[in-house]
Each structure stands twice: as C-alpha cells, then as structure tokens.
Motif scaffolding. Structure first.
Motif, PDB file in Angstrom:
ATOM      1  N   GLY A 411       0.814  -1.206   0.000  1.00 44.94           N
ATOM      2  CA  GLY A 411       0.000   0.000   0.000  1.00 44.94           C
ATOM      3  C   GLY A 411       0.845   1.252   0.000  1.00 44.94           C
ATOM      4  N   TYR A 412       1.885   1.264   0.847  1.00 45.01           N
ATOM      5  CA  TYR A 412       2.770   2.432   0.884  1.00 45.01           C
ATOM      6  C   TYR A 412       3.480   2.612  -0.461  1.00 45.01           C
ATOM      7  CZ  TYR A 412       6.402   5.718   2.173  1.00 45.01           C
ATOM      8  OH  TYR A 412       7.225   6.823   2.209  1.00 45.01           O
ATOM      9  N   ALA A 413       3.935   1.507  -1.039  1.00 45.82           N
ATOM     10  CA  ALA A 413       4.651   1.588  -2.317  1.00 45.82           C
ATOM     11  C   ALA A 413       3.749   2.113  -3.432  1.00 45.82           C
ATOM     12  CB  ALA A 413       5.209   0.217  -2.690  1.00 45.82           C
ATOM     13  N   LEU A 414       2.464   1.758  -3.400  1.00 50.14           N
ATOM     14  CA  LEU A 414       1.538   2.260  -4.415  1.00 50.14           C
ATOM     15  C   LEU A 414       1.436   3.781  -4.365  1.00 50.14           C
ATOM     16  CD1 LEU A 414      -1.338  -0.383  -4.220  1.00 50.14           C
ATOM     17  CD2 LEU A 414       0.029   0.151  -6.251  1.00 50.14           C
ATOM     18  N   ASP A 420      -0.715   6.221  -6.597  1.00 45.21           N
ATOM     19  CA  ASP A 420      -2.075   5.691  -6.492  1.00 45.21           C
ATOM     20  C   ASP A 420      -2.520   5.854  -5.033  1.00 45.21           C
ATOM     21  OD1 ASP A 420      -4.471   4.322  -6.580  1.00 45.21           O
ATOM     22  OD2 ASP A 420      -3.699   2.723  -7.872  1.00 45.21           O
ATOM     23  N   ASP A 421      -2.906   7.084  -4.692  1.00 42.44           N
ATOM     24  CA  ASP A 421      -3.205   7.412  -3.303  1.00 42.44           C
ATOM     25  C   ASP A 421      -4.428   6.649  -2.780  1.00 42.44           C
ATOM     26  OD1 ASP A 421      -1.166   9.172  -3.763  1.00 42.44           O
ATOM     27  OD2 ASP A 421      -2.441  10.955  -3.843  1.00 42.44           O
ATOM     28  N   GLN A 422      -5.432   6.517  -3.602  1.00 42.45           N
ATOM     29  CA  GLN A 422      -6.679   5.908  -3.148  1.00 42.45           C
ATOM     30  C   GLN A 422      -6.499   4.424  -2.826  1.00 42.45           C
ATOM     31  OE1 GLN A 422      -9.992   6.593  -5.755  1.00 42.45           O
ATOM     32  NE2 GLN A 422     -11.449   5.482  -4.482  1.00 42.45           N
ATOM     33  N   LEU A 423      -5.940   3.658  -3.776  1.00 46.46           N
ATOM     34  CA  LEU A 423      -5.767   2.217  -3.544  1.00 46.46           C
ATOM     35  C   LEU A 423      -4.724   1.974  -2.449  1.00 46.46           C
ATOM     36  CD1 LEU A 423      -6.332  -0.715  -4.192  1.00 46.46           C
ATOM     37  CD2 LEU A 423      -4.658  -0.579  -6.062  1.00 46.46           C
ATOM     38  N   GLY A 424      -3.620   2.723  -2.484  1.00 49.94           N
ATOM     39  CA  GLY A 424      -2.580   2.515  -1.478  1.00 49.94           C
ATOM     40  C   GLY A 424      -3.077   2.779  -0.074  1.00 49.94           C
ATOM     41  N   ARG A 445       0.991   4.327   7.392  1.00 50.88           N
ATOM     42  CA  ARG A 445      -0.183   5.222   7.275  1.00 50.88           C
ATOM     43  C   ARG A 445       0.230   6.662   7.565  1.00 50.88           C
ATOM     44  NH1 ARG A 445      -3.376   7.892   5.733  1.00 50.88           N
ATOM     45  NH2 ARG A 445      -5.654   7.807   5.775  1.00 50.88           N
ATOM     46  N   GLY A 446       1.043   6.844   8.587  1.00 48.46           N
ATOM     47  CA  GLY A 446       1.539   8.178   8.890  1.00 48.46           C
ATOM     48  C   GLY A 446       2.442   8.717   7.800  1.00 48.46           C
ATOM     49  N   GLY A 447       3.253   7.830   7.210  1.00 46.95           N
ATOM     50  CA  GLY A 447       4.128   8.251   6.126  1.00 46.95           C
ATOM     51  C   GLY A 447       3.348   8.786   4.942  1.00 46.95           C
ATOM     52  N   ILE A 448       2.245   8.113   4.602  1.00 44.70           N
ATOM     53  CA  ILE A 448       1.391   8.592   3.518  1.00 44.70           C
ATOM     54  C   ILE A 448       0.772   9.945   3.882  1.00 44.70           C
ATOM     55  CG2 ILE A 448      -0.838   8.178   2.411  1.00 44.70           C
ATOM     56  CD1 ILE A 448      -0.098   5.264   2.236  1.00 44.70           C
ATOM     57  N   GLY A 449       0.371  10.076   5.145  1.00 45.59           N
ATOM     58  CA  GLY A 449      -0.213  11.333   5.590  1.00 45.59           C
ATOM     59  C   GLY A 449       0.746  12.501   5.424  1.00 45.59           C
ATOM     60  N   VAL A 450       2.018  12.275   5.714  1.00 45.25           N
ATOM     61  CA  VAL A 450       3.017  13.334   5.541  1.00 45.25           C
ATOM     62  C   VAL A 450       3.167  13.675   4.057  1.00 45.25           C
ATOM     63  CG1 VAL A 450       5.453  13.953   5.822  1.00 45.25           C
ATOM     64  CG2 VAL A 450       4.235  12.796   7.677  1.00 45.25           C
ATOM     65  N   LEU A 451       3.220  12.670   3.202  1.00 42.64           N
ATOM     66  CA  LEU A 451       3.328  12.922   1.764  1.00 42.64           C
ATOM     67  C   LEU A 451       2.167  13.784   1.265  1.00 42.64           C
ATOM     68  CD1 LEU A 451       4.386   9.465   0.232  1.00 42.64           C
ATOM     69  CD2 LEU A 451       5.823  11.288   1.124  1.00 42.64           C
TER      70      LEU A 451
END
Length: 574
Positions: A411-414, A420-424, A445-451
């Motif tokens: 998920g993070y890699a996506l 692909d923010d939605q699927l990841g 999950r936090g890493g995506i939030g920072v991005l």
C-alpha cells in the motif's frame, strides 16, 4: 536458643483452579474442600503416619518420616480423588527443615512447594532426592522431566512425575511449524485476589488473540496454553510439548489500588530471555489497563521474535535455506540500509516467491524495497519500479487479503511510487483493521499522511507506531518522517529533536541528514546545517539542487517549496 532442624519428607498438595471455583461457587467449593480434607486427605495422612502441619485455603503441607510413606500417601490420595471436582496437584521433596513449634520452614518446604507446581492435575511430582529413596521400593512408572529451574531456588532441581498425563513426552511432541511459533501460558496471579485471576486470564486471552493477527507467527490456541495454568513448567519441556520456539510468561501483582504486570519472552530452545518489561496501572479502570498492556506487550514481542528469527536464519548454511529462511535473510539485508544490500534483498525476496508462490509477505517486501530505493534516490529504472509495484499489489490482493504486513507494505509503495493514493491508502487501512497492533502499518499510514500534507493526523499515527514498537530497529524511519512533518509545520526545533533520535539509531540514514539540514538552516544554525549536507552527500554524492525536486516525495506545493528553500539555505550545491 539453638535452632532445631531435622530431615523430613514434605508433601505439598494444592487444588487446581481453586480461585476460579471460589469465584463461581464460593459456598459449594468451600463445602467440597471440607469434605475432601476430612473424608480423604486426613484419613490417608493418618494411614501413612504423616502430620498435617499447615493448611492455607486449598493448600496442605504434610510431614512424613520417610519418602516411601509420603509418595504412597500421595498416590493413595490421587487414586481416591480420581476425577473429582477439586483435582489436586502434589509435590514431594526430602530435605532439611527448620522446626518452629508445630510449623516447619526452610528449603525442604520451599522446594516441595515449587515442585508441586510442575505436577499435572491429578499427578504427583517428586525431586531426585525422593526418587532415590523410592524407585526400588515403589513400582509407579516414574518419568524423568530433567533438571528444572524453580523460582527462588538457587540451583536447578531434577524432577520426576508419576500419575497425570505426560504432556511433555518427547515421543509425541509436535514438530516445530515452518514459521516462528509462540505460546502464552496463563500469567501467575501473585496477589492472591481471585478477581485478579480473571483479569490475568482475560489479558492472556487478549494477547493470544492479538498475536494471532500476525500472519508471520504460529500462535498456540488458548486451550493448549492454559493446560499450564497454576504451574511453573520447565521452559524447554513446555516448548517441546507445545511445539513452539518461544514462550511469553508473565505475572500479575496487586498492591493497594495499583496493578503491576510483568512479562518476559523466552527462547524455549535455549532458555534465554529475549525481552522483559513491566507495566503499572490503576485498578480503577482495569479494562483500559488490559487493552494498554496487551497493545504494549504484543507490539514489543512480535518485532523481537522477528529479530530472533532473522538471526537464526542468518546462521543457517546457505545450501539449506527454505522459503522462510530466504525471506528472513532478505529482511536482514534491508536492515543494512545500503544500495547493495537492497539489491540483495530484492534477489532474496524474488527467490522466496520462486520457492513458495503462495506466500504473500515477500510480494509486499519487493514493493517495500522499491519504495525505499526510490526514497534514497537509488532508482535505476523508475518504469520497472512502477510496473513491479503494481504486479506485487495484484498478488497481495489475491493471496494476502488477510496479511496485514503484505498489505501495508504494498500500500505504501503504491502511493510512493505509483501515485495511487486511493488504492494505497485503502490497503494500509485494511491492514490496520486486520491487525491494529502492527507498528509498521501505523508508520506507513503516517508516512502517507506526511506525503499528502495531513501532518497532524500523520504525526499521531507515527507516534502510535513508536509506542507499539519502541525498540523496533526501523523506528528511525518513523522518527525521520515525524521530523519532515514538523519542518513543514514550521516547528524546526521539534524536527531537530526527532532527527537527532533517528540518527542516534541509524547514523547512516541519508534522509534524516537532509531533514536535519533543512531544520537547522531555518533555525539559523547554518554551520550545523552545512555539516548535515556534507554527511548527506557522503552517503549520496549525486544529490544536487538540480535534482532535488525529483527526490522530494511531498505532494503539497508549499511543502515542496519550503524544503527546497531550506536545502538551498543549508548549502547543497546547485
């Protein structure tokens, strides 16, 4: 006055599960205990010339002049009690005792009490000293359990058992499964309060359930683990009997309005301690405390088992590796944090997939490797990274819909590689719903939030991952990511604190030096900022202002421009 001593055979008997019986039917249990004592135990004591010198609730301490009398009495009591509602465990030792009036004390009594905890319900456990005196006189089929370390007894004691079910018989011991295996026996209730017995049992059940959510672990079910309730089993024997490599032991103690819970993770093959901790809390909210302790224990134990398994796999001969060993060696390579080690990790994970294509975790780890390679600016073929990440995601969706580690990794890699923010995000949220105690899922999950610029929520998620696994060797990543969020928020002093923590764990983490350089530059500490830039370029000489924008993963334009400004201020060459 001279201290009186004598040699005696001490028999200690105890009702199994007494606290629970009292809790469910106090009056009935007390009545049955009185019948057990007057109609069975006391007549057998008299018949075998023994003396009851102490009784404590459900426990009886009896003195005999000979070991033969003691063992014969124990056998008669267990045979007569049969399948009664109040099953007994009995332990016997011959040793020196201190006489204090009608009471007896000393090691002779203490060892007997500890040995009693090893016996099966309906069984009898005896020490070597007793066995030496009765083996040629009583034909009872003694089973040698080996030398066992008993609590508060200085030296291991060789123990033999008669009667009961020989659950540790090596001939029928199950084989170890092909992945890390753990059992959680009931925690000891050290307070004597039956209410805490329920609390301890409930907490162990919660821990077993939470550990079972880790697809990388084989967790023994509650009913098997609870066969050891009220006992102090030898760790190696219990591990063999249950077919596990690790045991998580614990105890509960009440003091005033406080509860103290201790836990320790033990390698059942070697007896070595891998982890230990204690937790204190108020009795006022025991259910909240139970949840807190479960989260802390599980979050600490799962990564510790992972580390132990990695070390075990690294010691195996290269020509004797199966899929799980190959996978663990790949994880070990990732911990090295070099471009070469990540290339080797990819090779090992692809080989794992060749050996076992139905194993979801390596697909997730391949995607995770590509995300890290992108993050370190090591990319060689970005189109390949995108196509392989999507291919891995397809396999994880098919094979690992219940594998939280695989889901959160891909998920993070996506998000990081494929945008692909939605699927990841959906795959990481699914991972958290499967296993809310998986630290790396919260970190990702936090890493995506920072991005995506969701800094407040991301910081909370990243800090949760650190609470779950404070000793995780990969905690530096969450700490650095928090620093990025703090820098974007303009809190540069906090960012410096977090990068300092991260670099203390991993002094070769290039991204942490970059964030630290930006935070120091904005704080006016330009000498420190330039020093961080120099260290960053030692680790990645290709870094320039001209290629920085491609390196920065942040999506919000204001976050990108701010970090570019800080990097230029810190002195990165054009």
């Amino acid at each position: 006055m001279t201290e009186q001593r004598r040699l005696a055979a001490i028999l200690v008997a105890d009702v199994v599960g007494y606290s629970k019986l009292i809790g469910s039917d106090e009056a009935g249990t007390l009545a049955e205990l009185q019948v057990l004592r007057t109609d069975l135990i006391e007549p057998q004591i008299a018949k075998h010339a023994g003396r009851l010198f102490k009784s404590m609730g459900d426990g009886f301490l009896i003195e005999f002049a000979s070991a033969v009398q003691a063992v014969s009495c124990a056998k008669a009591i267990q045979d007569a009690n049969g399948e009664g509602r109040l099953p007994l465990r009995i332990g016997i030792h011959v040793g020196d005792v201190v006489v204090q009036g009608d009471d007896l004390m000393g090691d002779g009594v203490n060892v007997a009490a500890r040995v009693e905890g090893i016996a099966e319900p309906g069984g009898v456990a005896i020490t070597r000293a007793v066995h030496e005196q009765v083996r040629d006189k009583l034909d009872l089929g003694f089973v040698d359990k080996g030398a066992i370390e008993l609590k508060n007894i200085r030296r291991p004691v060789q123990v033999f058992v008669i009667g009961g079910t020989k659950i540790d018989n090596q001939a029928t011991a199950p084989a170890l499964p092909d992945k890390p295996s753990i059992a959680v026996p009931p925690f000891q209730n050290m307070s004597g309060d039956p209410e805490q017995e329920y609390f301890a049992d409930g907490m162990v059940e919660e821990i077993i359930t939470a550990l079972s959510r880790f697809k990388s672990l084989f967790v023994i079910a509650r009913n098997s683990s609870f066969a050891y309730k009220g006992k102090s089993p030898d760790i190696r024997q219990a591990g063999k009997a249950l077919g596990v490599r690790y045991l998580l032991e614990g105890s509960v103690r009440k003091a005033g309005g406080k509860l103290r819970i201790t836990g320790q993770l033990i390698d059942a093959e070697t007896g070595s301690h891998l982890w230990a901790d204690r937790f204190d809390g108020d009795l006022a909210d025991v259910f909240s405390l139970q949840d807190q302790i479960t989260m802390s224990v599980v979050g600490s134990v799962a990564p510790k088992i992972g580390q132990a398994e990695i070390e075990r796999a690294k010691r195996k001969p290269v020509d004797n590796l199966d899929a799980i060993d190959m996978f663990l060696r790949g994880i070990a390579q990732m911990h090295e944090l070099t471009q070469r080690s990540y290339e080797e990790a990819l090779r090992l994970f692809y080989r794992t997939i060749e050996l076992d294509g139905g194993f979801a975790a390596p697909y997730g780890m391949v995607a995770r490797c590509y995300a890290y390679i992108r993050g370190q600016n090591w990319s060689v073929d970005k189109d390949l990274e995108v196509s392989e990440t999507r291919r891995m995601a397809t396999h994880v969706a098919t094979l690992g819909s219940d594998d939280a580690l695989a889901l959160c990794s891909v998920g993070y890699a996506l998000v990081r590689i494929c945008n692909d923010d939605q699927l990841g995000t959906a795959m990481i949220d699914q991972a958290i719903s499967i296993n809310e105690n998986l630290a790396v899922a919260w970190a990702n999950r936090g890493g995506i939030g920072v991005l995506l610029g969701q800094h407040d929520a991301a910081i909370e998620q990243l800090q949760r991952s650190l609470r779950l696994s404070p000793l995780d060797p990969e905690a530096y990543w969450a700490e650095t990511t928090i620093a990025i969020a703090r820098t974007c928020q303009g809190n540069n002093s906090a960012a410096i604190i977090w990068t300092t923590k991260a670099l203390a764990r991993r002094p070769d983490y290039m991204v942490a030096f970059w964030v630290s350089a930006v935070a120091h530059a904005f704080s006016g500490k330009l000498d420190d900022a330039r020093a961080c830039i120099e260290r960053m370029r030692d680790l990645n000489p290709a870094m320039r202002m001209s290629n920085l924008r491609a390196f920065i993963p942040l999506r919000r334009p204001q976050d990108v421009e701010k970090t570019i400004e800080g990097t230029r201020l810190a002195g990165l060459p054009e």
